[in-house]
Design an enzyme around this catalytic site. Structure first.
Site, PDB file in Angstrom:
ATOM      1  N   HIS A 119      40.872  -6.300  34.915  1.00 18.96           N
ATOM      2  CA  HIS A 119      40.841  -7.671  34.434  1.00 18.96           C
ATOM      3  C   HIS A 119      39.437  -8.196  34.153  1.00 18.96           C
ATOM      4  CE1 HIS A 119      45.138  -7.918  35.671  1.00 18.96           C
ATOM      5  NE2 HIS A 119      45.123  -8.460  34.480  1.00 18.96           N
ATOM      6  N   ARG A 155      56.716 -15.761  26.591  1.00 11.56           N
ATOM      7  CA  ARG A 155      57.253 -14.625  27.358  1.00 11.56           C
ATOM      8  C   ARG A 155      57.768 -15.152  28.689  1.00 11.56           C
ATOM      9  NH1 ARG A 155      53.466  -9.659  29.104  1.00 11.56           N
ATOM     10  NH2 ARG A 155      52.686 -11.167  30.613  1.00 11.56           N
ATOM     11  N   ASP A 171      50.637  -1.876  29.541  1.00  6.12           N
ATOM     12  CA  ASP A 171      51.585  -1.242  30.454  1.00  6.12           C
ATOM     13  C   ASP A 171      52.131   0.062  29.884  1.00  6.12           C
ATOM     14  OD1 ASP A 171      51.867  -2.641  32.918  1.00  6.12           O
ATOM     15  OD2 ASP A 171      52.585  -4.351  31.765  1.00  6.12           O
ATOM     16  N   CYS A 199      50.915  -6.357  21.172  1.00  4.14           N
ATOM     17  CA  CYS A 199      50.200  -7.462  21.824  1.00  4.14           C
ATOM     18  C   CYS A 199      49.356  -6.982  23.001  1.00  4.14           C
ATOM     19  CB  CYS A 199      51.165  -8.562  22.261  1.00  4.14           C
ATOM     20  SG  CYS A 199      52.307  -8.031  23.533  1.00  4.14           S
TER      21      CYS A 199
HETATM   22  C1  PEP Z   1      50.897  -5.277  28.037  1.00  2.00           C
HETATM   23  O1  PEP Z   1      51.441  -4.703  28.991  1.00  2.00           O
HETATM   24  O2  PEP Z   1      50.300  -4.688  27.121  1.00  2.00           O
HETATM   25  C2  PEP Z   1      50.946  -6.748  27.956  1.00  2.00           C
HETATM   26  C3  PEP Z   1      50.555  -7.385  26.884  1.00  2.00           C
HETATM   27  O3  PEP Z   1      51.377  -7.396  29.071  1.00  2.00           O
HETATM   28  P1  PEP Z   1      50.445  -7.723  30.331  1.00  2.00           P
HETATM   29  O4  PEP Z   1      49.036  -7.280  30.020  1.00  2.00           O
HETATM   30  O5  PEP Z   1      50.556  -9.189  30.553  1.00  2.00           O
HETATM   31  O6  PEP Z   1      51.100  -6.918  31.409  1.00  2.00           O
HETATM   32 MG    MG Z   2      52.633  -5.817  30.378  1.00  2.00          MG
END
Ligand code: PEP
Ligand code: MG
Length: 808
Positions: A435, A578, A698, A744
């Site tokens: 992060h 979401r 993910d 995304c």
């Molecule tokens: C992802 O997993 O790419 C995503 C956009 O969701 P997050 O980063 O919020 O898990």
């Molecule tokens: Mg994700």
């Protein structure tokens, strides 16, 4: 009634084997035995917080017996005892019995439903049989400097160029601690006393240089094999490579990872260079102070463990082993004993610790050997880390300017950096998916991770040139290189400004295909930024920000009010809300969940929402009400099966009914593709949704089995891996003609990935707001035919490096 048992050992394999042996004696009868041993499967050490957890898990209310192996295992267990709740502490006994014999008899007694005091008495008497058998041979305990009758002696010459310095000494200590033997060591050249061979700090005071012959005395159950191992370890020069040069700041880059694109050149500024202020007020409660120190040491141990893993991965095991010395310092009887003595005299934990650290560092400073003198810095660095953990003070990253150099940054520190002053960040460790790095990218600060511990030695003020797009940096570059970097950095800035000017226009490829570029947002502020930076829509609104850190879920009205504010900030752009994506590693305070061994494979995302239909239905109702007024997209996270999608849709339909008679104006429903199975089943899913949005953050961690928050596998979780690209291609193929596909995840914000994603068949992108202008520019540069050919070649490539080469 069943008494639980906890085995505390420096070695995890040793503890497991001991438990296996004890279980052999139980003939299938169950006894709760928990292990708190080693720092991981191979690293020796003990950790008070792990012991605390083991006691809690072994406790069924009838009491817990704790058995420990050597030295600091006892200190760590004492610390854990003090950290326990009063009622659990009252029924926990630290037992002085020898580990193996004690465990076997205690397990047998516990299996026979004996009470805690009986189990403890059995264990404490565990040596009686052996003692009676060997009685005539048992020697009296010797004084420290006198030879024990059964002890073995030996000597070895130290051939390591820097003598028995931190790394070889750490290997020596680790070898001693893993065995049932008492080892003493002295250096006749300086006429030293005999010191404990299990204490790194004591060994270091022997000032052993290259060429010194040191003497050993070894006694105890495993004396013979311990001596043999120590002598052979010394003969192998403690597994140190002699040809290796002492660590120095690299003149040029080695294998760092460019994690946030861009270039910067400026003077180095090291974070965390100041020692925090230590309060000197006396403390009234020594037990509470000892607990504070224990907690800080446990935190620091975890941090150092992560750094060690990162160094081993990026640089090599030999360099990583320097952290073993740091870990051993945290476990050092002499250092902890000195701090504890001060605490018991009424000093506060921070003062006691910093005095004990200063005294030990001064011992190193006073040594004649310059290399050993320099080890004082190790002691101070580790001492400082514990102090910061205890006082909760961050480093001084916030004041940084130029090129910030640090081991790693916390997300809070990353968030504080000023992009006007910090031209680049160079991290010795870290992961591109963590992060803190996501935050730096979001701020537009070029960042390199995994630059190696050598960078921590770059003196403040030295000019460093960073090319974070290529993952390269040069320390103290010659004037012409400096100039070239400056020139390229300025060109990039100019391009960024030009991109900003066109950010409001649609992004159209050279072949005339319009690719919508949306924004990923998590709050009203982000929504404003997205609108200002030219977002075509909001492709991902992470609603978690409304739920995390709350004692109660926000009610429908509160949610609706926040969603409306976001909608206002976005103007008439479509927004994609979401549904809640928490659980596992991000638990909600108001929804207590069982601890999970693999939180990323557990109850998170849609699984958690479906498990709590009340919370989920409230969120859907807020969304359904909003959908009556604006064109809204609702998206479900972490979907794996069609049944999950159907269940979620039913609840949404229900919410639409409950919202009232006004129908939604253009409600669309979609899902994230983050699970490999969902990517492969996209044809089946697409028949039931309007859009799919690929979450590469993910999807890459599940496709490549590389935890997105674990530095040690950061290199594996590479989004350019052809395996991941095949999943993206499969998603697009399956959805063709039925549902649109967006990306995304962070991958979409990497300008090199844009032609690849378009070539694979992706229709839209959604990125962090600052990346919108450059992502649009990257779309405008796409030659459609070439993009399709490149994507095909990428799918056939052998690995991520080959894919990058293809992209140029
Ligand atoms: C992802 O997993 O790419 C995503 C956009 O969701 P997050 O980063 O919020 O898990
Ligand atoms: Mg994700």
């Amino acid at each position: 009634m069943t008494v639980g048992i906890v085995v505390v050992s420096h070695s995890r394999p040793l503890a497991r084997a001991a438990v296996g042996l004890a279980q052999e004696m139980l003939h299938g009868k169950a006894v709760r035995i928990s292990i708190a041993a080693g720092l991981d499967d191979t690293t020796l050490g003990t950790d008070a917080s792990a012991i605390l957890e083991a006691i809690t898990s072994a406790d069924s209310g009838d009491g817990v017996l704790v058995l420990m192996d050597l030295g600091s295992a006892v200190l760590s267990a004492e610390l854990a005892l003090e950290l326990l709740d009063d009622d659990v502490r009252a029924r926990t006994v630290l037992c002085p019995a020898p580990l193996v014999e004690g465990l076997v008899v205690a397990a047998v007694a516990a299996a026979g439903d004996a009470a805690l005091d009986e189990v403890a008495a059995e264990a404490a008497g565990a040596l009686a049989g052996k003692a009676a058998h060997l009685e005539p041979a048992t020697p009296p305990a010797p004084a420290d400097d006198t030879a024990e009758p059964d002890e073995l002696t030996g000597s070895f010459v130290v051939n390591n160029p820097h003598g028995l310095h931190a790394r070889p000494a750490a290997r020596f200590v680790a070898e001693v601690r893993r065995r049932d033997a008492r080892v003493r060591i002295r250096n006749p050249r300086v006429d030293s006393p005999w010191v404990d061979g299990g204490s790194l700090s004591r060994i270091a005071t022997l000032a052993v240089r290259c060429g010194d012959e040191v003497e050993l005395r070894v006694s105890g159950g495993q004396a013979h094999e311990t001596l043999q191992h120590l002598l052979s370890l010394a003969a192998r020069n403690f597994d140190e490579d002699h040809t290796e040069a002492p660590p120095a700041a690299p003149a040029t880059a080695h294998t760092p990872i460019g994690a946030g694109p861009g270039m910067g050149v400026g003077p180095a500024y090291s974070a965390r260079s100041q020692t925090p202020d230590v309060p000197d007020a006396p403390a009234a409660d020594p037990a509470a102070e000892w607990r504070r120190l224990g907690t800080a040491i446990a935190d620091t141990r975890r941090t150092i463990g992560a750094l060690r893993a990162a160094t081993s991965r990026d640089i090599g095991e030999a360099e990583a082993s320097i952290f073993d010395a740091h870990q051993l310092l945290l476990d050092d009887d002499a250092l902890l004993g000195a701090a504890r003595a001060r605490i018991e005299q009424g000093e506060n934990a921070a003062a006691a610790w910093s005095q004990a650290v200063a005294a030990l560092a001064a011992e190193f400073d006073a040594l004649p050997d310059p290399y050993l003198q320099a080890r004082a810095e190790d002691v101070r660095a580790v001492g400082d880390q514990v102090l910061r953990a205890m006082l909760g003070t961050e480093g001084d990253a916030a004041a940084a300017s130029g090129v910030l150099v640090a081991g790693d940054l916390t997300p809070a520190e990353a968030a504080e950096l000023d992009p006007q002053r910090v031209v680049a960040v160079l991290l010795a460790f870290g992961s591109p998916h963590a992060h803190n790095v996501i935050l730096l990218r979001a701020k537009g600060i070029p960042v390199i991770v995994g630059a190696g511990p050598g960078v921590l030695g770059i003196p403040d003020g030295t000019v460093v040139a960073v090319d974070a797009t290529r993952g390269e940096f040069i320390v103290d570059p010659p004037a012409d290189v400096r100039e070239q970097f400056r020139h390229e950095a300025e060109t990039l800035t100019r391009r960024r400004q030009a991109a900003l000017q066109r950010a409001g226009e649609p992004a159209v490829t050279r072949g005339g295909r319009t690719v919508a570029v949306g924004a990923n947002i998590a709050g009203v502020e982000d929504a404003r930024a997205a609108a200002a930076l030219g977002a075509d829509h909001a492709g991902l609104i992470r609603t978690e920000f409304l739920f995390l850190g709350r004692r109660q879920a926000p009610d429908v009205d509160e949610q609706l009010a926040v969603y409306r504010k976001i909608a206002e900030s976005l103007g008439d752009r479509r927004m994609t809300l979401r549904t809640l994506d928490v659980g596992g590693d991000k638990p909600l305070e108001f929804l207590p969940a069982a601890a999970e061994l693999n939180p990323y494979l557990g109850v998170r995302g849609i699984r958690l929402s479906l498990a709590h239909p009340d919370v989920f239905s409230d969120q859907l109702l807020a969304m359904a009400k909003l959908a009556q007024d604006i064109p809204l997209s609702v998206m479900f996270p972490m979907v794996t099966t069609l049944d999950e999608l159907f269940a979620a849709r039913r609840l949404l339909d229900d919410a639409v009914r409950r919202a009232g008679p006004r129908p939604p104006t253009g409600l669309q429903v979609g899902m994230m593709v983050e699970v490999p199975a969902a990517a492969l089943k996209s044809a089946a899913f697409s028949r039931h949704v309007d859009f799919l949005s690929i979450g590469t953050n993910d999807l890459s961690q599940y496709a490549l089995a590389a935890d997105r928050n674990n530095d040690a596998v950061a290199g594996l979780g590479d989004t350019f891996d052809p395996g991941l690209l095949h999943l993206i291609a499969a998603t697009c193929r399956g959805a063709a003609g039925a549902a649109s596909v967006s990306v995304c995840g962070e991958f979409a914000a990497d300008a090199r990935a844009v032609p690849l994603l378009i070539g694979l068949g992706v229709d839209a992108l959604s990125v962090t707001p600052p990346a919108i202008p450059t992502t649009k520019e990257a779309v405008r540069a796409v030659d459609d035919r070439h993009a399709t050919e490149t994507a095909e070649a990428a799918l056939a490539a052998a690995g991520p490096a080959a894919v990058r080469d293809l992209l140029g």
